[in-house]
Write a protein that holds these residues in place. Structure first.
Motif, mmCIF file in Angstrom:
data_model
loop_
_atom_site.group_PDB
_atom_site.id
_atom_site.type_symbol
_atom_site.label_atom_id
_atom_site.label_comp_id
_atom_site.label_asym_id
_atom_site.label_seq_id
_atom_site.Cartn_x
_atom_site.Cartn_y
_atom_site.Cartn_z
ATOM 1 N N GLU A 246 9.327 74.953 57.821
ATOM 2 C CA GLU A 246 9.813 73.603 58.077
ATOM 3 C C GLU A 246 8.960 72.574 57.353
ATOM 4 O O GLU A 246 9.451 71.674 56.696
ATOM 5 C CB GLU A 246 9.799 73.360 59.590
ATOM 6 N N GLU A 247 7.635 72.755 57.483
ATOM 7 C CA GLU A 247 6.763 71.740 56.911
ATOM 8 C C GLU A 247 6.718 71.810 55.390
ATOM 9 O O GLU A 247 6.326 70.853 54.741
ATOM 10 C CB GLU A 247 5.357 71.883 57.490
ATOM 11 N N TYR A 248 7.116 72.964 54.841
ATOM 12 C CA TYR A 248 7.115 73.062 53.381
ATOM 13 C C TYR A 248 8.381 72.475 52.775
ATOM 14 O O TYR A 248 8.374 72.020 51.650
ATOM 15 C CB TYR A 248 6.964 74.524 52.952
ATOM 16 N N ILE A 249 9.479 72.541 53.528
ATOM 17 C CA ILE A 249 10.720 72.050 52.931
ATOM 18 C C ILE A 249 11.087 70.658 53.423
ATOM 19 O O ILE A 249 12.060 70.077 52.970
ATOM 20 C CB ILE A 249 11.899 73.021 53.191
ATOM 21 N N GLU A 250 10.274 70.118 54.347
ATOM 22 C CA GLU A 250 10.555 68.778 54.862
ATOM 23 C C GLU A 250 10.461 67.735 53.757
ATOM 24 O O GLU A 250 9.610 67.843 52.875
ATOM 25 C CB GLU A 250 9.504 68.429 55.917
ATOM 26 N N ASP A 251 11.299 66.726 53.860
ATOM 27 C CA ASP A 251 11.236 65.640 52.881
ATOM 28 C C ASP A 251 10.034 64.749 53.131
ATOM 29 O O ASP A 251 9.418 64.242 52.213
ATOM 30 C CB ASP A 251 12.498 64.791 52.937
ATOM 31 N N ALA A 252 9.728 64.519 54.406
ATOM 32 C CA ALA A 252 8.641 63.602 54.733
ATOM 33 C C ALA A 252 7.759 64.228 55.810
ATOM 34 O O ALA A 252 7.950 64.000 56.991
ATOM 35 C CB ALA A 252 9.203 62.271 55.220
ATOM 36 N N PRO A 253 6.805 65.035 55.376
ATOM 37 C CA PRO A 253 5.966 65.705 56.373
ATOM 38 C C PRO A 253 5.065 64.742 57.146
ATOM 39 O O PRO A 253 4.620 65.060 58.236
ATOM 40 C CB PRO A 253 5.136 66.693 55.548
ATOM 41 N N TYR A 254 4.853 63.538 56.601
ATOM 42 C CA TYR A 254 3.977 62.596 57.306
ATOM 43 C C TYR A 254 4.755 61.663 58.232
ATOM 44 O O TYR A 254 4.194 60.750 58.797
ATOM 45 C CB TYR A 254 3.175 61.768 56.302
ATOM 46 N N SER A 255 6.046 61.882 58.321
ATOM 47 C CA SER A 255 6.854 60.999 59.159
ATOM 48 C C SER A 255 6.900 61.537 60.581
ATOM 49 O O SER A 255 6.874 62.734 60.807
ATOM 50 C CB SER A 255 8.275 60.934 58.594
ATOM 51 N N PRO A 256 6.957 60.624 61.555
ATOM 52 C CA PRO A 256 7.128 61.115 62.922
ATOM 53 C C PRO A 256 8.515 61.683 63.169
ATOM 54 O O PRO A 256 8.718 62.415 64.123
ATOM 55 C CB PRO A 256 6.887 59.866 63.771
ATOM 56 N N PHE A 257 9.458 61.348 62.305
ATOM 57 C CA PHE A 257 10.817 61.835 62.519
ATOM 58 C C PHE A 257 11.013 63.179 61.827
ATOM 59 O O PHE A 257 10.641 63.321 60.662
ATOM 60 C CB PHE A 257 11.841 60.840 61.961
ATOM 61 N N PRO A 258 11.585 64.125 62.523
ATOM 62 C CA PRO A 258 11.835 65.420 61.887
ATOM 63 C C PRO A 258 13.030 65.341 60.950
ATOM 64 O O PRO A 258 14.074 64.801 61.314
ATOM 65 C CB PRO A 258 12.141 66.345 63.076
ATOM 66 N N THR A 259 12.868 65.858 59.727
ATOM 67 C CA THR A 259 14.005 65.859 58.805
ATOM 68 C C THR A 259 14.558 67.267 58.629
ATOM 69 O O THR A 259 15.375 67.508 57.760
ATOM 70 C CB THR A 259 13.617 65.268 57.440
ATOM 71 N N VAL A 260 14.041 68.196 59.432
ATOM 72 C CA VAL A 260 14.602 69.545 59.458
ATOM 73 C C VAL A 260 14.911 69.841 60.915
ATOM 74 O O VAL A 260 14.077 69.632 61.789
ATOM 75 C CB VAL A 260 13.604 70.576 58.902
ATOM 76 N N GLY A 261 16.119 70.306 61.171
ATOM 77 C CA GLY A 261 16.482 70.591 62.556
ATOM 78 C C GLY A 261 16.195 72.028 62.898
ATOM 79 O O GLY A 261 16.073 72.876 62.024
ATOM 80 N N ASN A 262 16.039 72.321 64.172
ATOM 81 C CA ASN A 262 15.915 73.718 64.560
ATOM 82 C C ASN A 262 16.720 73.968 65.815
ATOM 83 O O ASN A 262 16.929 73.076 66.621
ATOM 84 C CB ASN A 262 14.450 74.102 64.759
ATOM 85 N N THR A 263 17.186 75.195 65.928
ATOM 86 C CA THR A 263 17.970 75.540 67.104
ATOM 87 C C THR A 263 17.829 77.021 67.384
ATOM 88 O O THR A 263 17.495 77.805 66.498
ATOM 89 C CB THR A 263 19.446 75.172 66.943
ATOM 90 N N GLU A 264 18.075 77.367 68.617
ATOM 91 C CA GLU A 264 17.965 78.757 69.021
ATOM 92 C C GLU A 264 19.341 79.378 69.208
ATOM 93 O O GLU A 264 19.453 80.521 69.583
ATOM 94 C CB GLU A 264 17.194 78.812 70.354
ATOM 95 N N LYS A 265 20.371 78.553 68.997
ATOM 96 C CA LYS A 265 21.703 79.026 69.354
ATOM 97 C C LYS A 265 22.561 79.280 68.120
ATOM 98 O O LYS A 265 22.735 78.408 67.284
ATOM 99 C CB LYS A 265 22.390 78.008 70.262
ATOM 100 N N PRO A 266 23.116 80.499 68.019
ATOM 101 C CA PRO A 266 23.950 80.805 66.850
ATOM 102 C C PRO A 266 25.189 79.916 66.774
ATOM 103 O O PRO A 266 25.634 79.583 65.666
ATOM 104 C CB PRO A 266 24.346 82.271 67.062
ATOM 105 N N ASP A 267 25.738 79.504 67.921
ATOM 106 C CA ASP A 267 26.939 78.660 67.848
ATOM 107 C C ASP A 267 26.601 77.305 67.245
ATOM 108 O O ASP A 267 27.410 76.709 66.530
ATOM 109 C CB ASP A 267 27.587 78.510 69.224
#
Lengths: 548, 407
Positions: free
Chosen positions: A253-274
């Motif tokens: 996540e941190e390698y592909i994030e656009d803005a690793p220094y931002s408080p906002f996450p620019t990569v989402g994560n989920t545990e659910k296949p749906d």
């Protein structure tokens, strides 16, 4: 003077580690590109040297077809399915065909091909010519078979190891909707996804990342829906990564994030296949990592924090209401402590008279200023949360009891905090859980906001909110503006932002992400009363003679 | 990026360390003023201010503990040359800095009002803390100080009681509701005169107007300690910034009729057909228009008043639900309204104070004529011809059509 100070500060703060040539490959004891010898004994000696003190490797010499050929199998104990190994060994050792007179004249090479093509009862086989590939295969759960006199080896995929069953994900609980969650095993996860999107249009690109871990990472997307540029961008970003190990998708996540220094996450994560399936169908790209039950999705936009899978499964009115509640909760948890302190310290005229008198009365005899009071309580709350998360289940109750004392009645009675502050902190805490995707950024952001509010009043809160909004608007996730469809405004898509419109109305995929295959489903699908005569009610005058 | 970040960090540090929180004041360090009285001090030219400051601890603590009931507000008096100086002088008596944001009552002592209020009112409009929505009163016959003291001793929420009193007066409409904003607007006007409700102190044991203040004996009856009470009684009329006289209850209502400000009011008339008994009419709707008209070279003001009322009560047994009786009731209602407005006009002429805002109405309608009239308005106003047109309607008679009694 100031610029000098700034430069000094820069040096102190961002002291660069001198770049080292990244060369983990050499450091690790890898065999290099070693050719496989045609002499089995040489290979065995070589492998024994390579796998020195890897006692869980199994190297077994045996004879194929009544001693005609020398064979060697190499595998990792417990990583391969033991039953399948015996099956294959069975077949090889008792191989009668090689004892045929016809075959007995065969050269070793020919026998090897015969074995590979006709005798190996396994799904995936792979012919390799050097020991590095052998090692890679063995340590990924494959079985390597060497034959004396052949300078090649065959890798047979017999992966079979213990893993968790598919179960209900703990982070994203739903009342209505699929309960399946990803597990730590990539193959199973991919099947969970494949079961939802059927056909070859669901692409799965596997790459291996991590010099030490060689973790399988799958890039998934739906061809024809996902923007090729975004897919290419994700592929490029992932392939660029040189990392020691990938133990969880969080590493990537941190390698592909656009803005690793931002408080906002620019990569989402989920545990659910749906959820992943739904995002793929909106044109997003999913990244599944072997060993992690959390799949990553990009691009990730701000509005996704307020969209929960259940919104799409339950009825639209209720879903819209809960979505609005989530937005309100987001505001409360972010701003309430800051506004509370700001208003009571700078703008008491904004509070209704009776309330302000009550609050002032409660504050009498409190030793700390409201700022410190709020800060202490918030910090204690974070502490309790952390403790509750880490502690073993058995002591959970004790911590819970102590926690309620610290953050509750006892704290008020001992005159450390005011009741209103307890309410504020409790509200902040509860509402913080309503929007899990943003909860981390909120937990971090509420402290600066609190300080801004207590140093500069509502003006300060407004300033910082302005800075945050400006920052959020400037962000992009894989080229897509982070705050879209709010800004830049795409009003047509707002029916899935603040509210969730009924499915028949959600005819288009989000246009900010997906530009090529916008139409999700045809319009006019809601059932209408039929224009003609109702078929279910018997007609009085026009009864056909057949009925009688 | 790094440079920006470090600059931001420096800016934040400098901002917080040098500029931050100069205005930060905890709630308990503020003295929440709930009532303010302005008087002339004994020394000439000095201002005497009395404030009622809420004691938050007393309000929020559970009452009755220990049996000692302390009053929920404390009052302080200070004097000074200007209003602002005086407010700071309070710091000699109380450590809490006065906070005006929650003050809802501004009471001007009669003596000060007669002398003029321009010198004291400025601060309350100029300052950021005082609210323009606070009510303005004139203390009739007493100093404002005494009223503030009384307010401080009131039991349920000091200041709030006065606020509630003036707000609930809408269902009686016998005093105007004037907040600071409206007061200032009238003071700013060249011709219109300000009116302010008159607040009167009823000392314990003192005789009050019969029926005006029923229930002077509270639930505890005679055992209750003698207390002072406040009463809204009439209207103070200003000419310029000086108090020039009063309107009584009927005249005050006459003013509200003419201005259309009465929201609900009870008019008591004699029953047609049974002159010995009375009927109550409750006002529902009031529409008033002040229309300047030109007749020849004179300007005549027409005051048109339309009222709609319900018959809510009757004494006696006369049948009032007949069209004739209702017409008669309507006429009587109109007469009451007319008489009250006439009385008000008479008083206004007497004080030569344009409390209706006739001047402004003329200015809007006939700006040319007004230019000439404005300079001699003081002479013209008492001579102004005023015509009254009152239409009263009675809409409903309630749940019964015939009075209670044997038929």
């Amino acid at each position: 003077m100031l610029s000098k100070f700034v430069r000094w500060l820069q040096r102190r703060l961002f002291k660069q580690v001198p770049e080292e040539p990244f060369n983990l490959a050499e450091k690790a004891t890898k065999p290099g590109r070693l050719k496989i010898s045609s002499n089995l004994n040489n290979n065995l000696a070589r492998l024994q040297e390579l796998y020195y003190r890897c006692d869980d490797t199994v190297m077994r010499r045996f004879e194929i077809g009544s001693g005609r050929l020398g064979g060697l199998i190499v595998y990792l104990e417990g990583f391969v399915d033991q039953d399948r190994v015996s099956e294959i060994m069975d077949g090889l050792m008792l191989l009668s065909r090689l004892t045929d007179p016809q075959c007995s004249k065969m050269k070793a090479e020919q026998s090897f091909d015969l074995i590979v093509n006709q005798c190996l009862v396994a799904g995936e086989t792979n012919l390799v010519e050097n020991l590095q590939q052998v090692t890679q295969g063995v340590f990924r759960g494959e079985l390597a078979l060497f034959i004396n006199g052949v300078a090649r080896a065959v890798l047979i995929d017999l992966k079979g190891y213990e893993h968790r069953n598919v179960s209900i994900p703990e982070t994203e609980v739903v009342i209505r909707g699929p309960r399946e969650g990803f597990i730590e095993e990539l193959v199973t996860n991919l099947i969970l996804l494949r079961r939802r999107i059927k056909g070859p249009q669901l692409k799965v690109e596997k790459i291996f990342l991590g010099e030490q871990s060689a973790t399988a990472v799958a890039i998934t997307y739906v061809k024809g829906i996902a923007d090729d540029k975004i897919v290419e961008e994700v592929r490029r970003r992932l392939k660029r990564i040189k990392i020691d190990a990938v133990l969880d998708s969080g590493y990537l996540e941190e390698y592909i994030e656009d803005a690793p220094y931002s408080p906002f996450p620019t990569v989402g994560n989920t545990e659910k296949p749906d959820v992943v399936a739904a995002k793929l169908l909106e044109g997003r790209v999913g990244i599944l990592v072997d060993g992690s039950p959390f799949a990553l999705t990009v691009p990730h936009l701000l509005v996704e924090a307020f969209q929960v899978s259940e919104d799409y499964y339950s009825r639209p009115f209720y879903a819209s209401m809960t979505r609005l509640i989530r937005i309100v909760a987001f505001m409360i948890t972010l701003l309430l402590p800051a506004i509370y302190v700001a208003v009571q310290a700078y703008h008491p005229e904004m509070i209704p008279t009776i309330l302000v008198v009550r609050m002032a009365g409660a504050r009498e005899g409190i030793p700390f200023p409201a700022l410190l009071e709020a800060f202490l309580m918030l910090a204690i709350y974070e502490l309790l949360k952390e403790a509750g998360l880490r502690m073993p289940r058995a002591v959970g109750q004790a911590v819970a009891i102590v926690g309620t004392l610290v953050l509750g009645e006892a704290a008020i009675r001992s005159g450390i905090v005011t009741p209103a502050m307890v309410i504020v902190v409790a509200l902040t805490g509860i509402t913080g859980f309503v929007i899990p995707p943003e909860s981390e950024s909120i937990a971090v952001l509420k402290f600066p906001l609190l300080f801004a509010g207590s140093f500069l009043g509502l003006f300060g809160v407004m300033l910082l909110v302005f800075v945050l909004v400006a920052h959020a608007v400037s962000l992009r996730s894989c080229g897509v503006p982070y705050t879209s469809p709010l800004a830049p405004a795409a009003y047509g898509e707002w029916k899935d932002v603040f509210i969730r419109a009924p499915w028949p109305l959600l005819q288009r995929r989000p246009g900010v992400i997906d530009r090529q295959n916008l139409r999700r489903q045809p319009a006019e699908q809601t059932p209408q009363p039929s224009k003609g005569k109702s078929s279910r009610l018997p007609e009085k005058n026009e009864g056909s003679p057949d009925e009688f | 990026m790094k440079k920006q970040l470090s600059l931001l960090l420096c800016a934040a540090i400098i901002l917080i360390v040098t500029a931050g929180c100069w205005d930060y004041r905890e709630l308990e360090q503020r003295g929440l003023v709930c009532c303010l009285g302005l008087d002339r001090a004994a020394e000439p030219g000095k201002i005497k201010m009395t404030v009622s400051v809420i004691r938050p601890g007393e309000v929020s603590s559970d009452t009755g503990a220990g049996g000692v009931v302390r009053s929920k507000a404390a009052y302080y008096t200070a004097t000074g040359d200007t209003v602002f100086e005086t407010t700071r002088n309070f710091l000699m008596q109380s450590s809490r800095r006065l906070f005006w944001g929650h003050n809802r009552n501004l009471i001007i002592g009669e003596a000060m009002a007669r002398e003029g209020v321009f010198n004291v009112i400025d601060r309350f409009v100029r300052g950021v803390e005082p609210r323009l929505r606070s009510w303005v009163f004139v203390a009739g016959g007493t100093e404002a100080k005494e009223i503030v003291e009384t307010v401080s001793k009131m039991e349920d929420g000091p200041g709030a009681e006065l606020d509630a009193l003036i707000k609930s007066s809408t269902s009686l409409s016998v005093v105007p509701q004037v907040d600071l904003k409206l007061f200032i607007e009238r003071l700013n006007s060249k011709t219109a005169a300000a009116v302010v409700p008159r607040l009167e102190l009823i000392r314990a044991g003192e005789k009050t107007d019969a029926g005006d203040y029923p229930g002077t004996s509270g639930p505890a009856g005679a055992a209750e300690p003698k207390r002072q009470r406040l009463k809204l009684s009439g209207t103070a009329v200003f000419k310029g910034d000086r108090l020039v006289g009063w309107l009584n209850k009927a005249e005050s209502r006459g003013l509200l009729w003419a201005l259309g400000k009465a929201q609900s009011s009870i008019v008591v008339v004699k029953c047609p057909g049974d002159e010995s008994s009375l009927a109550s009419l409750e006002l529902l709707e009031l529409i008033s228009k002040i229309k300047p008209e030109k007749r020849g070279n004179r300007i005549v003001i027409t005051v048109e008043v339309q009222t709609e009322s319900n018959l809510v009560e009757q004494q006696g047994t006369a049948d009032l639900a007949t069209p004739e009786a209702l017409r008669s009731l309507e006429r009587r209602h109109a007469t009451v309204v007319k008489n009250e407005i006439h009385a008000t006009v008479k008083k206004a002429r007497e004080y030569n104070a344009d409390i209706f805002g006739f001047g402004e109405a003329i200015e809007r309608k006939f700006p040319q004529e007004w230019k000439e009239l404005e300079s001699r308005w003081d002479e013209a106003f008492p001579e102004l011809e005023i015509e009254l047109k009152v239409k009263s309607r009675i809409l409903r008679v309630g749940r019964i059509t015939r009075p209670v009694g044997p038929r």
